[in-house]
Design a protein around this motif. Structure first.
Motif, PDB file in Angstrom:
ATOM      1  N   UNK A 440       0.837  -1.214   0.000  1.00  0.00           N
ATOM      2  CA  UNK A 440       0.000   0.000   0.000  1.00  0.00           C
ATOM      3  C   UNK A 440       0.867   1.258   0.000  1.00  0.00           C
ATOM      4  N   UNK A 441       1.922   1.256   0.811  1.00  0.00           N
ATOM      5  CA  UNK A 441       2.744   2.474   0.950  1.00  0.00           C
ATOM      6  C   UNK A 441       3.447   2.816  -0.367  1.00  0.00           C
ATOM      7  N   UNK A 442       4.014   1.815  -1.025  1.00  0.00           N
ATOM      8  CA  UNK A 442       4.768   2.094  -2.264  1.00  0.00           C
ATOM      9  C   UNK A 442       3.798   2.456  -3.384  1.00  0.00           C
ATOM     10  N   UNK A 443       2.684   1.755  -3.428  1.00  0.00           N
ATOM     11  CA  UNK A 443       1.660   2.046  -4.435  1.00  0.00           C
ATOM     12  C   UNK A 443       1.208   3.493  -4.324  1.00  0.00           C
ATOM     13  N   UNK A 444       0.934   3.885  -3.088  1.00  0.00           N
ATOM     14  CA  UNK A 444       0.458   5.245  -2.813  1.00  0.00           C
ATOM     15  C   UNK A 444       1.533   6.283  -3.188  1.00  0.00           C
ATOM     16  N   UNK A 445       2.780   5.976  -2.821  1.00  0.00           N
ATOM     17  CA  UNK A 445       3.875   6.920  -3.102  1.00  0.00           C
ATOM     18  C   UNK A 445       4.037   7.120  -4.615  1.00  0.00           C
ATOM     19  N   UNK A 477       7.888  -7.742  -4.006  1.00  0.00           N
ATOM     20  CA  UNK A 477       6.799  -6.997  -4.646  1.00  0.00           C
ATOM     21  C   UNK A 477       7.383  -6.289  -5.852  1.00  0.00           C
ATOM     22  N   UNK A 478       6.727  -6.414  -6.993  1.00  0.00           N
ATOM     23  CA  UNK A 478       7.245  -5.846  -8.240  1.00  0.00           C
ATOM     24  C   UNK A 478       6.195  -4.863  -8.767  1.00  0.00           C
ATOM     25  N   UNK A 479       6.575  -3.598  -8.860  1.00  0.00           N
ATOM     26  CA  UNK A 479       5.641  -2.548  -9.278  1.00  0.00           C
ATOM     27  C   UNK A 479       5.916  -2.140 -10.728  1.00  0.00           C
ATOM     28  N   UNK A 480       4.847  -1.957 -11.483  1.00  0.00           N
ATOM     29  CA  UNK A 480       4.946  -1.409 -12.836  1.00  0.00           C
ATOM     30  C   UNK A 480       4.068  -0.165 -12.867  1.00  0.00           C
ATOM     31  N   UNK A 481       4.568   0.913 -13.463  1.00  0.00           N
ATOM     32  CA  UNK A 481       3.727   2.109 -13.552  1.00  0.00           C
ATOM     33  C   UNK A 481       3.879   2.778 -14.911  1.00  0.00           C
ATOM     34  N   UNK A 482       2.736   3.246 -15.387  1.00  0.00           N
ATOM     35  CA  UNK A 482       2.639   3.901 -16.696  1.00  0.00           C
ATOM     36  C   UNK A 482       2.151   5.318 -16.427  1.00  0.00           C
ATOM     37  N   UNK A 499      12.848  11.346 -11.510  1.00  0.00           N
ATOM     38  CA  UNK A 499      13.489  11.400 -10.189  1.00  0.00           C
ATOM     39  C   UNK A 499      12.467  11.605  -9.078  1.00  0.00           C
ATOM     40  N   UNK A 500      11.460  12.428  -9.351  1.00  0.00           N
ATOM     41  CA  UNK A 500      10.426  12.674  -8.334  1.00  0.00           C
ATOM     42  C   UNK A 500       9.729  11.360  -7.971  1.00  0.00           C
ATOM     43  N   UNK A 501       9.382  10.596  -8.994  1.00  0.00           N
ATOM     44  CA  UNK A 501       8.662   9.334  -8.746  1.00  0.00           C
ATOM     45  C   UNK A 501       9.592   8.314  -8.080  1.00  0.00           C
ATOM     46  N   UNK A 502      10.816   8.217  -8.630  1.00  0.00           N
ATOM     47  CA  UNK A 502      11.779   7.226  -8.123  1.00  0.00           C
ATOM     48  C   UNK A 502      12.118   7.493  -6.651  1.00  0.00           C
ATOM     49  N   UNK A 503      12.334   8.773  -6.331  1.00  0.00           N
ATOM     50  CA  UNK A 503      12.690   9.108  -4.938  1.00  0.00           C
ATOM     51  C   UNK A 503      11.525   8.806  -4.001  1.00  0.00           C
ATOM     52  N   UNK A 504      10.319   9.168  -4.438  1.00  0.00           N
ATOM     53  CA  UNK A 504       9.155   8.931  -3.569  1.00  0.00           C
ATOM     54  C   UNK A 504       9.001   7.432  -3.309  1.00  0.00           C
ATOM     55  N   UNK A 505       9.120   6.622  -4.358  1.00  0.00           N
ATOM     56  CA  UNK A 505       8.957   5.170  -4.196  1.00  0.00           C
ATOM     57  C   UNK A 505      10.076   4.602  -3.323  1.00  0.00           C
TER      58      UNK A 505
END
Ligand SMILES: Cc1cc2nc3c(=O)[nH]c(=O)nc-3n(C[C@H](O)[C@H](O)[C@H](O)COP(=O)(O)OP(=O)(O)OC[C@H]3O[C@@H](n4cnc5c(N)ncnc54)[C@H](O)[C@@H]3O)c2cc1C
Length: 567
Positions: A440-445, A477-482, A499-505
Motif C-alpha cells: 500500500x505504501x509504495x503504491x500510494x507513493x 513486490x514488483x511494481x509497474x507504472x505507466x 526522479x520525483x517518482x523514483x525518490x518517492x517510491x
C-alpha cells in the motif's frame, strides 16, 4: 555463439527488427489514454536516430589502443559510433530517456571484447596500472544504471569491457550436479548447451534472452522460477574474477565453516570488484512434467496468504505469481481489447459474478515442475490450500499463456515511449507480516508522485504490482507504472519527473522496511538508499573490500557505493 550487437536495438529492448508489440491502429491506445486521464491525442515521440545523436569524440589515443590490441587482438577494440552508443547505458527507463533523446555523453571511449580469462586479467591489470576506468558489460540489460559508461565528472579514459565473446560451457559434473561456464554466455545459449546434457540451471529472468550468466551473478538477480531453482546467490557455487589485485578464485565446496563464504562478495558486486570470467553453478535434471495454471482471489491479502501457506508447507513449486487487482484488471482488459466477446466470455463473467470474483479480482499463476509424481502430488496440495484461502481455480490456459509470453512484456515499452508514455518498474521484498503495508505504501507513493509531476488535474498514472518471488519468511513486490511523460520541458524536465517518482517510491520502501532491491541490484539508481539498509559499519566493510581489491577505483566507479542517482 554470441548475439551480433547490430541485430539488437541499441536504444530499446530486443531485436532491431521486431513486429510492433502495440500497433498504431490498436484500440488499446485509446483505452490506455482514457485510463491515464489524457484527453488529447497521444503524441508521436520517436527516438532520435543514431546519426542525429551527439557522441563525444573518443579519447582513446593511438598508443593505448595499440596496447589494448596487444592484449585482446586488433579486431576486439572498437571505437565506432554504434558500439559506443550501444554501450553508453543500460535499459532502465532513465537510460532510455537519455539515449532516445540522443544524449550519448556517457558513451565510453572504447569497447573491448576479451576472449578469455587470461586476456581479461591482463586487461584489468593494464587498466589499473594506467588508471583507466573499466565498465563490465554482459547483456547490458541493467535497469539500475549499472552499465553507464562515463559517469558525470569522470575525467579518466573509460573503456567498456563486453564479455559476450566468452561463451563456452566449460564442464558439467553430472555426479555433483554442477556446471561451469564462461561469464559472457547469453541465457538461451546456456540453456541449450545444458539441455543437450539433460540438465538446466533454471534461471529465467524476464530479460533471459538478452542477459548473461556473469550479469546474473554480478547483479545478484532472481529468475521467474526462483522458488525451485534459487536466486543467483543461491545457485552460485564458485567464480573466477579478474581484479586489479590479481585473479580471484572463490572456494568451491558444498558446505564450509572456513570463515565467511566469499561467493557472497561476488554475487551483487556489480562489476565494482572485478570482471567475473567464469562461474560454477548448481544444475537440475530437466523436469519430466510441468503444470502452469491460474487461480482468482477476491483480494490481494487472500492470495498472498495462499502463497505464504504453500511456501511454508514446503510444497515444491517453481513459481507463484500474484497480481494485485490493478494489474489483473490492466492485463485482462488489454488482452481482451479488439477481441470478439462471445457467449463463452459472457458465461464466464456471469459465473465469476455469481461466485463473487467479478469485483477487482487478483490473478495468481502457479507453476510446478519436476517428476510427474511430484508435480501431481504438489498440484493436489496446492489446490487444497488455494481453496482454503478463497482461491477459484480458472484452469490451465492463464498459466500456459503466461508461460508462452513470459519474456514478451517488455516489448511494449518502446511503442509506449514512442507515444509520449513513460513505463517504469521497481521491486523490493519484505517479511510476510509487512507485505500488505509495504504494498500500500509504495503504491500510494508512486501514484501521488506521478500526479504531482503532472499539470493537468485529470491526468494520472496506472500503478500495479505483483508478488513475483516467494520465500518461507516473505516475498518480493514488483511494481509497474505507466504515466504521461512531461514532454514540455525537454530531457531535463523528463529526468526530473522520473526522479520525483523514483525518490518517492524508494523513500517509501526504505521507510516501510523493504529492501531497496530484491533482484535488479543497486547500480547508481539505488545507491543513495544502500547506506540506510546496510548501516554505517556495513558500508565501511563494503568500502574496505573495494579499496583492497581496487585501490585506484577503476572498476565500474559510481556504482553500488556511489551517490549518483540521475547521472
Ligand atoms: C526487460 C527486463 C526484464 C528484467 N527482468 C529481470 C528479472 O526477471 N530478474 C532479474 O534478476 N533481473 C531482471 N532484469 C535486470 C537485468 O536483466 C539483470 O540484472 C541481469 O542479471 C543483468 O544481466 P546482463 O548480462 O544484462 O548484465 P549487465 O546489464 O551487462 O550488467 C549488470 C551489472 O553487472 C555487471 N556485470 C555484467 N557482467 C559482469 C561480469 N562478467 N563480471 C562482473 N560484472 C559484470 C555490470 O557492470 C553491471 O553492474 C530485467 C531487465 C530488463 C531490461
Amino acid at each position: 555463439m554470441t548475439i551480433d550487437r547490430t541485430s539488437l536495438r541499441w536504444n530499446g529492448w530486443g531485436p532491431a527488427a521486431q513486429p510492433d508489440a502495440l500497433p498504431k491502429e490498436s484500440p488499446a491506445w485509446q483505452w490506455i489514454a482514457d485510463a491515464l486521464g489524457i484527453n488529447t491525442p497521444l503524441p508521436e515521440t520517436p527516438a532520435t536516430p543514431l546519426e542525429k545523436c551527439t557522441l563525444p569524440a573518443s579519447g582513446l589515443d593511438g598508443e593505448t589502443r595499440l596496447e589494448l590490441e596487444r592484449i585482446v587482438g586488433a579486431n576486439q577494440v572498437h571505437t565506432g559510433d554504434y558500439e559506443r552508443a550501444f554501450h553508453a547505458r543500460g535499459k532502465s527507463y532513465h537510460d532510455l530517456l537519455h539515449v532516445r533523446a540522443g544524449n550519448l555523453s556517457n558513451a565510453p571511449d572504447a569497447v573491448v571484447y576479451p576472449r578469455s580469462e587470461d586476456e581479461t586479467q591482463r586487461l584489468v591489470e593494464f587498466a589499473a596500472a594506467r588508471d583507466i576506468v573499466l565498465v563490465p558489460f554482459g547483456g547490458g540489460s541493467s535497469v539500475v544504471g549499472g552499465v553507464t559508461g562515463r559517469e558525470q565528472g569522470e575525467k579518466r579514459l573509460c573503456i567498456t569491457v563486453d564479455t559476450t565473446l566468452m561463451t563456452s560451457l566449460l564442464s558439467i559434473d553430472e555426479t555433483a550436479m554442477t556446471a561451469t561456464a564462461q561469464a559472457g554466455i547469453y541465457g538461451p545459449a546456456l540453456d541449450k548447451a545444458l539441455a543437450s546434457q539433460g540438465v538446466r540451471l533454471g534461471h529465467y529472468p524476464q530479460s533471459f534472452e538478452y542477459s548473461t550468466l556473469g550479469g546474473w551473478v554480478a547483479a545478484r538477480g532472481a529468475g521467474q522460477n526462483s522458488i525451485r531453482y534459487g536466486r543467483a546467490d543461491k545457485w552460485l557455487v564458485s567464480a573466477h574474477v579478474a581484479t586489479p589485485s590479481g585473479l580471484w578464485r572463490t572456494e568451491a565446496t558444498p558446505g564450509s565453516a572456513a570463515a565467511p563464504n566469499l561467493n557472497q562478495m561476488v554475487a551483487g558486486s556489480e562489476g565494482t570488484l572485478g570482471i567475473i570470467t567464469e562461474a560454477t553453478f548448481k544444475v537440475h535434471s530437466l523436469p519430466d512434467a510441468e503444470d502452469y495454471r491460474g487461480y482468482l482471489f477476491r483480494s490481494f491479502a487472500e492470495g498472498a496468504d495462499a502463497i505464504r501457506r504453500i511456501v511454508q508447507s514446503e510444497i515444491p513449486t517453481a513459481m507463484l505469481r500474484l497480481s494485485d487487482a490493478d494489474e489483473t484488471f490492466f492485463f485482462r482488459t488489454l488482452g481482451g481489447i479488439g477481441k470478439e466477446h462471445g457467449l463463452k466470455d459472457n458465461l464466464a463473467e456471469a459465473y465469476l459474478r455469481l461466485r463473487g470474483y467479478a469485483d477487482r479480482p487478483c490473478a495468481l499463476i502457479v507453476g510446478l515442475e519436476g517428476s510427474a509424481a511430484n508435480v501431481s502430488h504438489a498440484r493436489d496440495r496446492v489446490a487444497r490450500i488455494m481453496s482454503a484461502c478463497g482461491g477459484l481455480h480458472v484452469g490451465r490456459s492463464p498459466g500456459t499463456s503466461w508461460k508462452a509470453g513470459r519474456f514478451h512484456g517488455p516489448m511494449v515499452r518502446d511503442p509506449m515511449m514512442d507515444h509520449g508514455l513513460g513505463v517504469d518498474t521497481l521491486e523490493t521484498s519484505t517479511f510476510w507480516s509487512n507485505i500488505q503495508t509495504l504494498h500500500s505504501a509504495v503504491r500510494e507513493a508512486i501514484d501521488t508522485s506521478i500526479r504531482e509531476t503532472l499539470d493537468d488535474p485529470s491526468a494520472r498514472g496506472i500503478v500495479m504490482a505483483h508478488i513475483s518471488h516467494a520465500y518461507p519468511d516473505g516475498a518480493s513486490l514488483y511494481f509497474t507504472f505507466v504515466f504521461p511523460r512531461r514532454l514540455d520541458r525537454g530531457l531535463e524536465g523528463e529526468v526530473a519527473q522520473w526522479l520525483t517518482i523514483k525518490r518517492a517510491a524508494s523513500d517509501a520502501i526504505a521507510a516501510h522496511n523493504g529492501t531497496i532491491s530484491h533482484h535488479h541490484g543497486v547500480g547508481t539508481d539505488h545507491a543513495p538508499w544502500l547506506g540506510q539498509e546496510k548501516g554505517p559499519v556495513g558500508m565501511q566493510m563494503l568500502g574496505a573490500v573495494k579499496q583492497s581489491l581496487d585501490p585506484k577505483g577503476v572498476m565500474n566507479p559510481g556504482k553500488v557505493l556511489g551517490d549518483g542517482i540521475g547521472n
